[in-house]
Design an enzyme around this catalytic site. Structure first.
Site, PDB file in Angstrom:
ATOM      1  N   ASN A 245       0.845  -1.193   0.000  1.00 17.89           N
ATOM      2  CA  ASN A 245       0.000   0.000   0.000  1.00 17.89           C
ATOM      3  C   ASN A 245       0.879   1.242   0.000  1.00 17.89           C
ATOM      4  OD1 ASN A 245      -2.501  -1.469   0.268  1.00 17.89           O
ATOM      5  ND2 ASN A 245      -1.979  -1.793   2.417  1.00 17.89           N
TER       6      ASN A 245
ATOM      7  N   CYS B 160      -4.590  -7.497  -4.945  1.00 14.80           N
ATOM      8  CA  CYS B 160      -5.191  -6.345  -5.621  1.00 14.80           C
ATOM      9  C   CYS B 160      -5.623  -6.799  -7.004  1.00 14.80           C
ATOM     10  CB  CYS B 160      -4.195  -5.192  -5.714  1.00 14.80           C
ATOM     11  SG  CYS B 160      -4.780  -3.812  -6.718  1.00 14.80           S
ATOM     12  N   GLY B 161      -6.924  -6.749  -7.266  1.00 14.52           N
ATOM     13  CA  GLY B 161      -7.440  -7.217  -8.546  1.00 14.52           C
ATOM     14  C   GLY B 161      -6.971  -6.373  -9.717  1.00 14.52           C
ATOM     15  N   ASN B 162      -6.994  -5.051  -9.565  1.00 12.57           N
ATOM     16  CA  ASN B 162      -6.502  -4.187 -10.633  1.00 12.57           C
ATOM     17  C   ASN B 162      -4.992  -4.337 -10.799  1.00 12.57           C
ATOM     18  OD1 ASN B 162      -9.003  -2.820 -11.358  1.00 12.57           O
ATOM     19  ND2 ASN B 162      -8.892  -1.886  -9.336  1.00 12.57           N
TER      20      ASN B 162
ATOM     21  N   ASN C  37      -8.210 -10.415   0.950  1.00  8.18           N
ATOM     22  CA  ASN C  37      -8.093  -9.274   1.848  1.00  8.18           C
ATOM     23  C   ASN C  37      -9.494  -8.927   2.339  1.00  8.18           C
ATOM     24  OD1 ASN C  37      -8.984  -8.355  -0.614  1.00  8.18           O
ATOM     25  ND2 ASN C  37      -7.504  -6.727  -0.832  1.00  8.18           N
TER      26      ASN C  37
ATOM     27  N   HIS D 278     -13.047  -7.160   3.311  1.00  8.72           N
ATOM     28  CA  HIS D 278     -13.935  -6.139   2.761  1.00  8.72           C
ATOM     29  C   HIS D 278     -15.233  -6.073   3.558  1.00  8.72           C
ATOM     30  CE1 HIS D 278     -11.616  -5.464  -0.959  1.00  8.72           C
ATOM     31  NE2 HIS D 278     -11.327  -6.750  -0.867  1.00  8.72           N
TER      32      HIS D 278
ATOM     33  N   ASN E 298     -11.095  -2.852   4.044  1.00 11.08           N
ATOM     34  CA  ASN E 298     -11.471  -2.068   2.868  1.00 11.08           C
ATOM     35  C   ASN E 298     -12.992  -1.947   2.882  1.00 11.08           C
ATOM     36  OD1 ASN E 298      -8.713  -2.197   1.435  1.00 11.08           O
ATOM     37  ND2 ASN E 298      -9.203  -4.349   1.772  1.00 11.08           N
TER      38      ASN E 298
ATOM     39  N   GLU F  20      -9.769   2.171   0.659  1.00 14.34           N
ATOM     40  CA  GLU F  20      -8.835   1.067   0.851  1.00 14.34           C
ATOM     41  C   GLU F  20      -7.944   1.316   2.062  1.00 14.34           C
ATOM     42  OE1 GLU F  20      -7.139  -1.066  -2.438  1.00 14.34           O
ATOM     43  OE2 GLU F  20      -7.985   0.375  -3.849  1.00 14.34           O
TER      44      GLU F  20
ATOM     45  N   CYS G 299     -11.142  -0.689  -7.152  1.00 13.88           N
ATOM     46  CA  CYS G 299     -10.553  -1.763  -6.356  1.00 13.88           C
ATOM     47  C   CYS G 299     -11.098  -3.073  -6.886  1.00 13.88           C
ATOM     48  CB  CYS G 299     -10.891  -1.589  -4.875  1.00 13.88           C
ATOM     49  SG  CYS G 299     -10.340  -2.954  -3.828  1.00 13.88           S
ATOM     50  N   GLY G 300     -10.229  -3.888  -7.474  1.00 16.45           N
ATOM     51  CA  GLY G 300     -10.672  -5.130  -8.095  1.00 16.45           C
ATOM     52  C   GLY G 300     -11.238  -6.125  -7.109  1.00 16.45           C
ATOM     53  N   THR G 301     -10.526  -6.369  -6.009  1.00 11.35           N
ATOM     54  CA  THR G 301     -11.039  -7.300  -5.001  1.00 11.35           C
ATOM     55  C   THR G 301     -12.305  -6.738  -4.366  1.00 11.35           C
ATOM     56  OG1 THR G 301      -9.542  -6.352  -3.344  1.00 11.35           O
ATOM     57  CG2 THR G 301      -8.797  -8.338  -4.498  1.00 11.35           C
ATOM     58  N   GLY G 302     -12.371  -5.399  -4.235  1.00  7.52           N
ATOM     59  CA  GLY G 302     -13.570  -4.773  -3.698  1.00  7.52           C
ATOM     60  C   GLY G 302     -14.775  -4.976  -4.599  1.00  7.52           C
TER      61      GLY G 302
END
Length: 293
Positions: free
Chosen positions: A64, A73-75, A178, A180, A211, A229, A238-241
């Protein structure tokens, strides 16, 4: 030190080839903070080192902006796929990337789609097109509170109340590698996220911080989302988000299993295959610029 600035839906990171640059582990947290600074450094939501791996094709070592280590991190992982293909570190359109012990499978979608019988082997990187979009198998969502982690006596945290500054909110908690907390609301575009985000991030119910996704449902196939985040603040995506938000939508009966998530920085397609309990994320990966610092 050479670097590449990349972004996926505006979620931007500084990418460094860990095999080419020698950086001691003790120096990384300070380096990450310096590079991520948008006024005195390169600027980004964090730094990602792309390293060799024995467990996968590549390792994503992610930090981070505040120098803390992050799991996924998805992105960011989509941009890792673009980085290694565009720079000729792999010729395969199907690769694996490990981050914090979790291996993800990536399908690289290449503009031009120039292929030889050896799938691009022997071609110069510029001759075989560049990656524009990436589909990632993000694995199964984790719903057990102790594994997310979130403090709760329930078997799953779905539409559960949480009190923030004497106000009651309803959250659905999911881990995609992670933690959320997904909160459904109206007027998400006008939320004062700079105030609300830290209150959720550091809430006593999240022992490893969290997040937080604030989600407004548009219809059964589309949602709008803003995200705070941990360790970074509000980001454009946020990809995972997005994955967590899509799962939360289905758990609350609000959307179909495939949903387009509209973000401040763009759009991601998220699909939750309930039969295999697998979440897929598809979206863009973009190189902004390269340099040396």
């Amino acid at each position: 030190m050479k670097f590449t600035k990349m972004q996926g839906c505006g979620n931007d990171y500084v990418y460094i080839d860990g095999a080419a640059e020698e950086i001691s582990q003790a120096d990384k947290a300070g380096l990450v903070r310096a590079l991520s600074d948008r006024h005195f450094g390169i600027g980004g939501d964090g730094v990602i080192f792309i390293n060799p791996s024995e467990e996968a094709d590549f390792e994503m070592e992610m930090y981070n902006a505040d120098g803390t280590r992050a799991q996924m991190c998805g992105n960011g992982i989509r941009c890792v796929g673009k980085f290694v293909y565009d720079k000729g570190l792999t010729d395969s359109r199907q690769i694996t990337v490990i981050s914090a012990g979790s291996v993800k499978q990536l399908e690289l979608m290449v503009e031009g789609d120039l292929q030889s019988s050896a799938d691009g082997a022997g071609m110069e990187p510029a001759d075989r097109g560049s990656v524009k979009r990436v589909r990632v198998n993000m694995g199964s969502p984790v719903l057990e509170p102790e594994k997310i982690p979130v403090v709760s006596d329930s078997e799953t945290v779905v539409n559960e109340p949480i009190y923030v500054e004497d106000a009651e909110y309803r959250m659905t908690c999911v881990s995609m590698g992670n933690p959320h907390a997904v909160v459904f609301a109206q007027g998400v575009k006008d939320l004062k996220l700079e105030k609300m985000g830290p209150l959720f991030e550091h809430h006593v119910r999240f022992p490893e911080r969290v997040n937080t996704e604030f989600v407004e449902v548009i219809d059964r196939k589309n949602i709008f989302m803003r995200v705070w985040e941990r360790g970074t603040g509000e980001t454009l995506a946020c990809g995972t988000g997005c994955c967590a938000a899509a799962v939360a939508c289905v758990l609350n009966g609000l959307t179909e299993p495939a949903v387009t998530v509209k973000l401040l920085g763009g759009e991601l397609l998220i699909e939750w295959n309930r039969d295999t309990n697998t979440v897929y994320m598809t979206g863009p990966a973009v190189t902004v610029f390269e340099g040396e610092i």
